[in-house]
Structures are given as structure tokens and as C-alpha cells.
Write a protein that holds these residues in place. Structure first.
Motif, PDB file in Angstrom:
ATOM      1  N   ASP A  83       0.821  -1.213   0.000  1.00  0.00           N
ATOM      2  CA  ASP A  83       0.000   0.000   0.000  1.00  0.00           C
ATOM      3  C   ASP A  83       0.853   1.260   0.000  1.00  0.00           C
ATOM      4  O   ASP A  83       0.645   2.165  -0.802  1.00  0.00           O
ATOM      5  N   ASP A  84       1.806   1.341   0.928  1.00  0.00           N
ATOM      6  CA  ASP A  84       2.658   2.511   1.056  1.00  0.00           C
ATOM      7  C   ASP A  84       4.083   2.093   0.723  1.00  0.00           C
ATOM      8  O   ASP A  84       4.721   1.407   1.505  1.00  0.00           O
ATOM      9  N   SER A  85       4.608   2.518  -0.422  1.00  0.00           N
ATOM     10  CA  SER A  85       5.898   2.026  -0.894  1.00  0.00           C
ATOM     11  C   SER A  85       7.084   2.561  -0.099  1.00  0.00           C
ATOM     12  O   SER A  85       8.207   2.174  -0.344  1.00  0.00           O
ATOM     13  N   LYS A  86       6.857   3.441   0.859  1.00  0.00           N
ATOM     14  CA  LYS A  86       7.952   3.980   1.663  1.00  0.00           C
ATOM     15  C   LYS A  86       8.136   3.244   2.979  1.00  0.00           C
ATOM     16  O   LYS A  86       9.168   3.356   3.615  1.00  0.00           O
ATOM     17  N   LYS A  87       7.127   2.503   3.423  1.00  0.00           N
ATOM     18  CA  LYS A  87       7.166   1.878   4.736  1.00  0.00           C
ATOM     19  C   LYS A  87       7.534   0.402   4.662  1.00  0.00           C
ATOM     20  O   LYS A  87       7.219  -0.284   3.699  1.00  0.00           O
ATOM     21  N   ALA A  88       8.172  -0.058   5.733  1.00  0.00           N
ATOM     22  CA  ALA A  88       8.505  -1.469   5.851  1.00  0.00           C
ATOM     23  C   ALA A  88       7.336  -2.221   6.463  1.00  0.00           C
ATOM     24  O   ALA A  88       6.555  -1.666   7.225  1.00  0.00           O
ATOM     25  N   ALA A  89       7.208  -3.481   6.096  1.00  0.00           N
ATOM     26  CA  ALA A  89       6.102  -4.305   6.598  1.00  0.00           C
ATOM     27  C   ALA A  89       6.636  -5.658   7.037  1.00  0.00           C
ATOM     28  O   ALA A  89       7.499  -6.232   6.390  1.00  0.00           O
ATOM     29  N   ARG A  90       6.101  -6.139   8.152  1.00  0.00           N
ATOM     30  CA  ARG A  90       6.422  -7.499   8.553  1.00  0.00           C
ATOM     31  C   ARG A  90       5.595  -8.460   7.705  1.00  0.00           C
ATOM     32  O   ARG A  90       4.561  -8.086   7.153  1.00  0.00           O
ATOM     33  N   VAL A  91       6.044  -9.703   7.656  1.00  0.00           N
ATOM     34  CA  VAL A  91       5.388 -10.704   6.825  1.00  0.00           C
ATOM     35  C   VAL A  91       4.691 -11.720   7.713  1.00  0.00           C
ATOM     36  O   VAL A  91       5.247 -12.184   8.700  1.00  0.00           O
ATOM     37  N   GLY A  92       3.448 -12.035   7.360  1.00  0.00           N
ATOM     38  CA  GLY A  92       2.709 -13.082   8.039  1.00  0.00           C
ATOM     39  C   GLY A  92       2.194 -14.078   7.017  1.00  0.00           C
ATOM     40  O   GLY A  92       2.427 -13.929   5.817  1.00  0.00           O
ATOM     41  N   TYR A  93       1.507 -15.075   7.478  1.00  0.00           N
ATOM     42  CA  TYR A  93       0.960 -16.103   6.588  1.00  0.00           C
ATOM     43  C   TYR A  93      -0.513 -16.307   6.879  1.00  0.00           C
ATOM     44  O   TYR A  93      -0.988 -16.092   7.983  1.00  0.00           O
ATOM     45  N   ARG A  94      -1.235 -16.729   5.857  1.00  0.00           N
ATOM     46  CA  ARG A  94      -2.610 -17.162   6.015  1.00  0.00           C
ATOM     47  C   ARG A  94      -2.840 -18.302   5.037  1.00  0.00           C
ATOM     48  O   ARG A  94      -2.071 -18.498   4.097  1.00  0.00           O
ATOM     49  N   PHE A  95      -3.891 -19.043   5.253  1.00  0.00           N
ATOM     50  CA  PHE A  95      -4.228 -20.159   4.374  1.00  0.00           C
ATOM     51  C   PHE A  95      -5.507 -19.825   3.631  1.00  0.00           C
ATOM     52  O   PHE A  95      -6.468 -19.331   4.222  1.00  0.00           O
ATOM     53  N   ASP A  96      -5.527 -20.099   2.314  1.00  0.00           N
ATOM     54  CA  ASP A  96      -6.759 -19.879   1.561  1.00  0.00           C
ATOM     55  C   ASP A  96      -7.658 -21.100   1.683  1.00  0.00           C
ATOM     56  O   ASP A  96      -7.341 -22.064   2.387  1.00  0.00           O
ATOM     57  N   GLU A  97      -8.796 -21.077   0.997  1.00  0.00           N
ATOM     58  CA  GLU A  97      -9.768 -22.166   1.148  1.00  0.00           C
ATOM     59  C   GLU A  97      -9.266 -23.509   0.616  1.00  0.00           C
ATOM     60  O   GLU A  97      -9.757 -24.561   1.017  1.00  0.00           O
ATOM     61  N   ASP A  98      -8.252 -23.498  -0.276  1.00  0.00           N
ATOM     62  CA  ASP A  98      -7.683 -24.750  -0.775  1.00  0.00           C
ATOM     63  C   ASP A  98      -6.579 -25.294   0.125  1.00  0.00           C
ATOM     64  O   ASP A  98      -6.052 -26.380  -0.120  1.00  0.00           O
ATOM     65  N   GLY A  99      -6.201 -24.526   1.147  1.00  0.00           N
ATOM     66  CA  GLY A  99      -5.151 -24.959   2.060  1.00  0.00           C
ATOM     67  C   GLY A  99      -3.771 -24.487   1.663  1.00  0.00           C
ATOM     68  O   GLY A  99      -2.777 -24.929   2.233  1.00  0.00           O
ATOM     69  N   ASN A 100      -3.678 -23.599   0.663  1.00  0.00           N
ATOM     70  CA  ASN A 100      -2.382 -23.085   0.241  1.00  0.00           C
ATOM     71  C   ASN A 100      -1.931 -21.963   1.176  1.00  0.00           C
ATOM     72  O   ASN A 100      -2.731 -21.137   1.604  1.00  0.00           O
ATOM     73  N   LYS A 101      -0.639 -21.931   1.455  1.00  0.00           N
ATOM     74  CA  LYS A 101      -0.062 -20.917   2.336  1.00  0.00           C
ATOM     75  C   LYS A 101       0.236 -19.665   1.515  1.00  0.00           C
ATOM     76  O   LYS A 101       0.896 -19.737   0.482  1.00  0.00           O
ATOM     77  N   ILE A 102      -0.254 -18.508   1.983  1.00  0.00           N
ATOM     78  CA  ILE A 102      -0.085 -17.246   1.264  1.00  0.00           C
ATOM     79  C   ILE A 102       0.595 -16.248   2.190  1.00  0.00           C
ATOM     80  O   ILE A 102       0.205 -16.103   3.351  1.00  0.00           O
ATOM     81  N   ARG A 103       1.619 -15.559   1.652  1.00  0.00           N
ATOM     82  CA  ARG A 103       2.287 -14.516   2.444  1.00  0.00           C
ATOM     83  C   ARG A 103       1.441 -13.247   2.461  1.00  0.00           C
ATOM     84  O   ARG A 103       0.843 -12.874   1.457  1.00  0.00           O
ATOM     85  N   VAL A 104       1.396 -12.589   3.615  1.00  0.00           N
ATOM     86  CA  VAL A 104       0.556 -11.411   3.810  1.00  0.00           C
ATOM     87  C   VAL A 104       1.400 -10.321   4.465  1.00  0.00           C
ATOM     88  O   VAL A 104       2.195 -10.601   5.360  1.00  0.00           O
ATOM     89  N   ALA A 105       1.230  -9.066   4.018  1.00  0.00           N
ATOM     90  CA  ALA A 105       1.858  -7.935   4.678  1.00  0.00           C
ATOM     91  C   ALA A 105       1.055  -7.621   5.933  1.00  0.00           C
ATOM     92  O   ALA A 105      -0.160  -7.456   5.863  1.00  0.00           O
ATOM     93  N   ARG A 106       1.712  -7.527   7.074  1.00  0.00           N
ATOM     94  CA  ARG A 106       1.015  -7.377   8.345  1.00  0.00           C
ATOM     95  C   ARG A 106       0.194  -6.081   8.487  1.00  0.00           C
ATOM     96  O   ARG A 106      -0.951  -6.151   8.893  1.00  0.00           O
ATOM     97  N   PRO A 107       0.725  -4.899   8.187  1.00  0.00           N
ATOM     98  CA  PRO A 107      -0.063  -3.701   8.453  1.00  0.00           C
ATOM     99  C   PRO A 107      -1.328  -3.593   7.595  1.00  0.00           C
ATOM    100  O   PRO A 107      -2.394  -3.236   8.086  1.00  0.00           O
ATOM    101  N   SER A 108      -1.215  -3.947   6.308  1.00  0.00           N
ATOM    102  CA  SER A 108      -2.355  -3.750   5.413  1.00  0.00           C
ATOM    103  C   SER A 108      -3.188  -5.006   5.228  1.00  0.00           C
ATOM    104  O   SER A 108      -4.353  -4.939   4.881  1.00  0.00           O
ATOM    105  N   GLY A 109      -2.590  -6.176   5.438  1.00  0.00           N
ATOM    106  CA  GLY A 109      -3.296  -7.433   5.235  1.00  0.00           C
ATOM    107  C   GLY A 109      -3.367  -7.855   3.777  1.00  0.00           C
ATOM    108  O   GLY A 109      -4.054  -8.801   3.433  1.00  0.00           O
ATOM    109  N   LYS A 110      -2.655  -7.136   2.899  1.00  0.00           N
ATOM    110  CA  LYS A 110      -2.659  -7.464   1.461  1.00  0.00           C
ATOM    111  C   LYS A 110      -1.765  -8.655   1.171  1.00  0.00           C
ATOM    112  O   LYS A 110      -0.751  -8.861   1.826  1.00  0.00           O
ATOM    113  N   ASP A 111      -2.154  -9.429   0.174  1.00  0.00           N
ATOM    114  CA  ASP A 111      -1.338 -10.574  -0.258  1.00  0.00           C
ATOM    115  C   ASP A 111      -0.087 -10.074  -0.984  1.00  0.00           C
ATOM    116  O   ASP A 111      -0.100  -9.052  -1.649  1.00  0.00           O
ATOM    117  N   ILE A 112       0.969 -10.846  -0.820  1.00  0.00           N
ATOM    118  CA  ILE A 112       2.230 -10.487  -1.477  1.00  0.00           C
ATOM    119  C   ILE A 112       2.414 -11.389  -2.681  1.00  0.00           C
ATOM    120  O   ILE A 112       2.268 -12.569  -2.599  1.00  0.00           O
TER     121      ILE A 112
END
Length: 107
Positions: free
Chosen positions: A78-107
Motif C-alpha cells: 500500500d505505502d511504498s515507503k514503509k517497511a512491513a512485517r510478513v505473516g501467513y494465512r491459508f486460503d480455502e484450498d489450504g495453500n499458504k499465502i504470504r501477507v503484509a502485516r499492516p495492510s493485510g494485502k497478499d504479497i
């Protein structure tokens, strides 16, 4: 390691603090990443062969050196100047997806 090849990262510690770049290579066994345009070092290259018309190839070159993965963070989509920690979530098929912590957007 949560940083992968092709990620856009920002340096958060060291002499290149604040610089951003693209991850060219990741070395998970050493815990290091190679970032384009960051941690540029000077190397003395020996004359290895004689080029066309007798020109010798060699001299001082500048190239990137690996930087520790703890000194870089992913750039927030979302904001190209800020650093973001990385988290994970699973989609409905069970695949692991990386997520940016502050915005919750998929990477």
C-alpha cells in the motif's frame, strides 16, 4: 526465511539504511539476501584474458555483496515507503499465502 527472490525490500539497518531494491538472490542456508543496488563493494579484478585488439580486461569493479536478512524488511504494497512485517494465512484450498502485516494485502 520470509524474504524471497523478486521481493521489493527496504534496508532497515546498516550503512544503506533507507534504500530500497529488488532481491536478486536469496541464500537461506547463510541467512543472507542479495539486493540490487544495496551494499555495493569495490573489487579488484585481475586481468583474466586479453580481449580484441590486445585490450586487457580487468581493473576495479563495483558489485553488490549479500546483506543479512535481519537488516531488510519487505516494502508494504500500500505505502511504498514503509517497511512491513510478513505473516501467513491459508486460503480455502489450504495453500499458504504470504501477507503484509499492516495492510493485510497478499504479497
Amino acid at each position: 526465511m520470509k524474504i524471497k527472490k523478486g521481493d521489493n525490500v527496504i534496508v532497515v539497518a546498516g550503512r544503506d539504511r533507507g534504500r530500497t531494491g529488488l532481491v536478486v538472490a536469496a541464500y537461506p542456508d547463510r541467512g543472507k539476501v542479495l539486493v540490487q543496488g544495496v551494499n555495493v563493494v569495490t573489487k579488484n579484478k585481475k586481468v583474466s584474458y586479453q580481449g580484441q585488439r590486445g585490450a586487457k580486461e580487468g581493473g576495479i569493479t563495483h558489485e553488490e555483496a549479500p546483506i543479512d536478512v535481519s537488516n531488510v524488511q519487505l516494502v508494504d504494497p500500500d505505502d511504498s515507503k514503509k517497511a512491513a512485517r510478513v505473516g501467513y494465512r491459508f486460503d480455502e484450498d489450504g495453500n499458504k499465502i504470504r501477507v503484509a502485516r499492516p495492510s493485510g494485502k497478499d504479497i
